[in-house]
Write a protein that holds these residues in place. Structure first.
Motif, PDB file in Angstrom:
ATOM      1  N   HIS A 203       0.995  -1.251   0.092  1.00 50.76           N
ATOM      2  CA  HIS A 203       0.073  -0.064  -0.083  1.00 50.76           C
ATOM      3  C   HIS A 203       0.986   1.435   0.025  1.00 50.76           C
ATOM      4  O   HIS A 203       0.744   2.256  -0.765  1.00 50.76           O
ATOM      5  N   LYS A 204       1.977   1.328   0.962  1.00 52.13           N
ATOM      6  CA  LYS A 204       2.740   2.353   1.138  1.00 52.13           C
ATOM      7  C   LYS A 204       3.623   2.599  -0.514  1.00 52.13           C
ATOM      8  O   LYS A 204       3.953   3.891  -0.726  1.00 52.13           O
ATOM      9  N   ALA A 205       3.693   1.543  -0.994  1.00 57.76           N
ATOM     10  CA  ALA A 205       4.262   1.758  -2.224  1.00 57.76           C
ATOM     11  C   ALA A 205       3.354   2.152  -3.607  1.00 57.76           C
ATOM     12  O   ALA A 205       3.976   2.283  -4.705  1.00 57.76           O
ATOM     13  N   GLY A 206       2.338   2.253  -3.229  1.00 59.98           N
ATOM     14  CA  GLY A 206       1.303   2.823  -4.013  1.00 59.98           C
ATOM     15  C   GLY A 206       0.474   1.484  -4.851  1.00 59.98           C
ATOM     16  O   GLY A 206      -0.362   1.788  -5.825  1.00 59.98           O
ATOM     17  N   PHE A 207       0.333   0.566  -4.347  1.00 59.23           N
ATOM     18  CA  PHE A 207      -0.231  -0.787  -5.090  1.00 59.23           C
ATOM     19  C   PHE A 207      -1.578  -1.041  -4.199  1.00 59.23           C
ATOM     20  O   PHE A 207      -1.669  -0.668  -2.911  1.00 59.23           O
ATOM     21  N   SER A 208      -2.665  -1.677  -4.664  1.00 61.44           N
ATOM     22  CA  SER A 208      -3.556  -2.303  -4.063  1.00 61.44           C
ATOM     23  C   SER A 208      -3.317  -3.003  -2.976  1.00 61.44           C
ATOM     24  O   SER A 208      -3.888  -3.253  -2.051  1.00 61.44           O
ATOM     25  N   ASP A 209      -2.166  -3.930  -3.402  1.00 69.51           N
ATOM     26  CA  ASP A 209      -2.069  -5.151  -2.495  1.00 69.51           C
ATOM     27  C   ASP A 209      -0.890  -5.987  -2.960  1.00 69.51           C
ATOM     28  O   ASP A 209      -0.358  -5.720  -3.929  1.00 69.51           O
ATOM     29  N   ALA A 210      -0.194  -6.733  -2.167  1.00 65.65           N
ATOM     30  CA  ALA A 210       0.903  -7.801  -2.535  1.00 65.65           C
ATOM     31  C   ALA A 210       0.155  -9.128  -3.267  1.00 65.65           C
ATOM     32  O   ALA A 210      -1.044  -9.430  -3.044  1.00 65.65           O
ATOM     33  N   ILE A 211       0.787  -9.467  -4.074  1.00 67.19           N
ATOM     34  CA  ILE A 211       0.492 -10.726  -4.643  1.00 67.19           C
ATOM     35  C   ILE A 211       1.553 -11.710  -4.166  1.00 67.19           C
ATOM     36  O   ILE A 211       2.988 -11.414  -4.156  1.00 67.19           O
ATOM     37  N   TYR A 212       1.285 -12.856  -3.391  1.00 68.39           N
ATOM     38  CA  TYR A 212       2.170 -13.996  -2.790  1.00 68.39           C
ATOM     39  C   TYR A 212       2.225 -14.767  -4.058  1.00 68.39           C
ATOM     40  O   TYR A 212       1.703 -15.445  -4.478  1.00 68.39           O
ATOM     41  N   LEU A 213       3.786 -15.104  -3.997  1.00 68.92           N
ATOM     42  CA  LEU A 213       4.483 -16.359  -5.007  1.00 68.92           C
ATOM     43  C   LEU A 213       4.488 -17.603  -4.168  1.00 68.92           C
ATOM     44  O   LEU A 213       4.297 -17.716  -3.094  1.00 68.92           O
ATOM     45  N   ASP A 214       4.547 -18.652  -4.878  1.00 66.25           N
ATOM     46  CA  ASP A 214       4.760 -19.989  -4.186  1.00 66.25           C
ATOM     47  C   ASP A 214       6.006 -19.967  -3.241  1.00 66.25           C
ATOM     48  O   ASP A 214       6.934 -19.404  -3.432  1.00 66.25           O
TER      49      ASP A 214
END
Length: 345
Positions: A203-214
């Protein structure tokens, strides 16, 4: 109040916030059985300070919605699937299972008792239902609780998309949401606690959320924040990741079915590698809250990959969204068993 009359709220501008409604359902497990099951007006939960939920995270929950239809009735969408998923979470954390019949009955009781808070048809708003089970009682060792509380509370929530469904951007996280063969496939509190910090970073980096990888190699997409990922390939397939650390989303499996049975698409659960994103024409996140949240762009390291558009929703994503929401609100025919009436017309 007259039949189906609602309270006076600003339905068009509801957010996703807690609201203390008049009634919730509560049941207590002790000595091998459920007791004192029924509605209560008490929104507080009393427990011993040694309760395992407080120290060892022995807690699981669900999330689903009740939908007001055009005829005034109220739909529940596939509550049997939420019941089964909660049972699986309970097995994973050594908690007593909530029988499906008891689970669905609790939902119906809460919706009926709080019917005045089910948003009117046409507002896009819904009544969000939060069932949960926690381990309580006198305890301090690392072992399962001797007593449990199962409860369901509710609150009206607004339409997820204000001003229309608009794509947003996501970033690949360096952190893992859950361990391989850990509790990722269960809807337990610890998974969400682990996601708070990487989510805040995104969020602080300006994105809606994180996408988690395997969590094994960090090469494959697993989850999008607290939602499941799906993509539409350039040759028209509906593809969603498969992994032992992904929560089995009711929305995802509903979309898999609709893509195949309603729209004749090939529907695939399989690996989604981050170095093969060019195969996708569209992408989105799916879950109870948003149904579908279109993914515009995805930042992976130094690469920013755009799927369909960062400003417009792809046609297949929109078609799937309209079909599923239409079923939930009773405007389109539902596959057998998908809709359970909480309140009749």
């Amino acid at each position: 109040m007259t039949k189906h009359q609602t309270v006076d709220l600003d339905w068009e501008n509801l957010g996703f916030e807690y609201m203390d409604l008049p009634y919730r359902y509560r049941a207590f497990w002790k000595d091998g059985a459920w007791h004192k099951a029924g509605l209560t007006e008490d929104s507080t939960v009393a427990m011993n300070e040694g309760s395992p939920v407080l120290h060892y995270g022995q807690a699981a929950f669900e999330g689903l919605k009740a939908y007001r239809c055009k005829d005034g009735s109220v739909n529940l969408f596939r509550p049997d699937q939420n019941a089964k998923r909660l049972q699986n979470s309970c097995k994973r954390l050594l908690m007593p299972e909530v029988p499906e019949e008891m689970f669905v009955d609790a939902l119906k009781q809460v919706v009926k008792a709080n019917e005045a808070y089910v948003p009117p048809y046409g507002t896009g708003a819904t009544l969000y239902l939060r069932p949960y089970i926690i381990g309580v009682g006198e305890n301090i060792g690392v072992h399962p609780a001797s007593e449990y509380i199962f409860s369901v509370f509710a609150m009206p929530v607004g339409s997820y998309f204000k001003g229309g469904m608009v794509p947003t951007n996501f970033v690949a996280s360096d952190y893992d949401r859950a361990a391989h063969k850990g509790t990722g496939a269960s809807k337990v509190g610890g998974n969400y606690a682990a996601s708070l910090y990487p989510g805040e970073k995104a969020h602080k980096a300006g994105f809606s959320d994180a996408i988690y990888l395997d969590p094994v190699e960090h090469k494959k997409i697993e989850e999008v924040g607290s939602a499941n990922f799906f993509g539409i390939t350039k040759d028209g397939k509906f593809v969603t990741p498969k992994s032992p650390s992904i929560l089995p989303s009711v929305t995802k499996y509903s979309l898999l079915y609709l893509a195949k049975e309603r729209f004749g698409m090939e529907a695939v659960e399989g690996d989604v590698y981050v170095d093969e994103l060019d195969n996708f024409a569209e992408a989105g996140a799916c879950g109870t809250a948003a149904v579908i949240s279109p993914i515009g762009g995805f930042q992976v390291g130094d690469d920013f990959h755009v799927f369909y558009s960062t400003t417009e929703v792809g046609p297949v994503t929109k078609k799937l969204y309209d079909e599923l929401v239409g079923i939930q609100f009773g405007d389109r025919p539902a596959p057998e068993g998908w809709i359970v009436k909480a309140v009749e017309a």
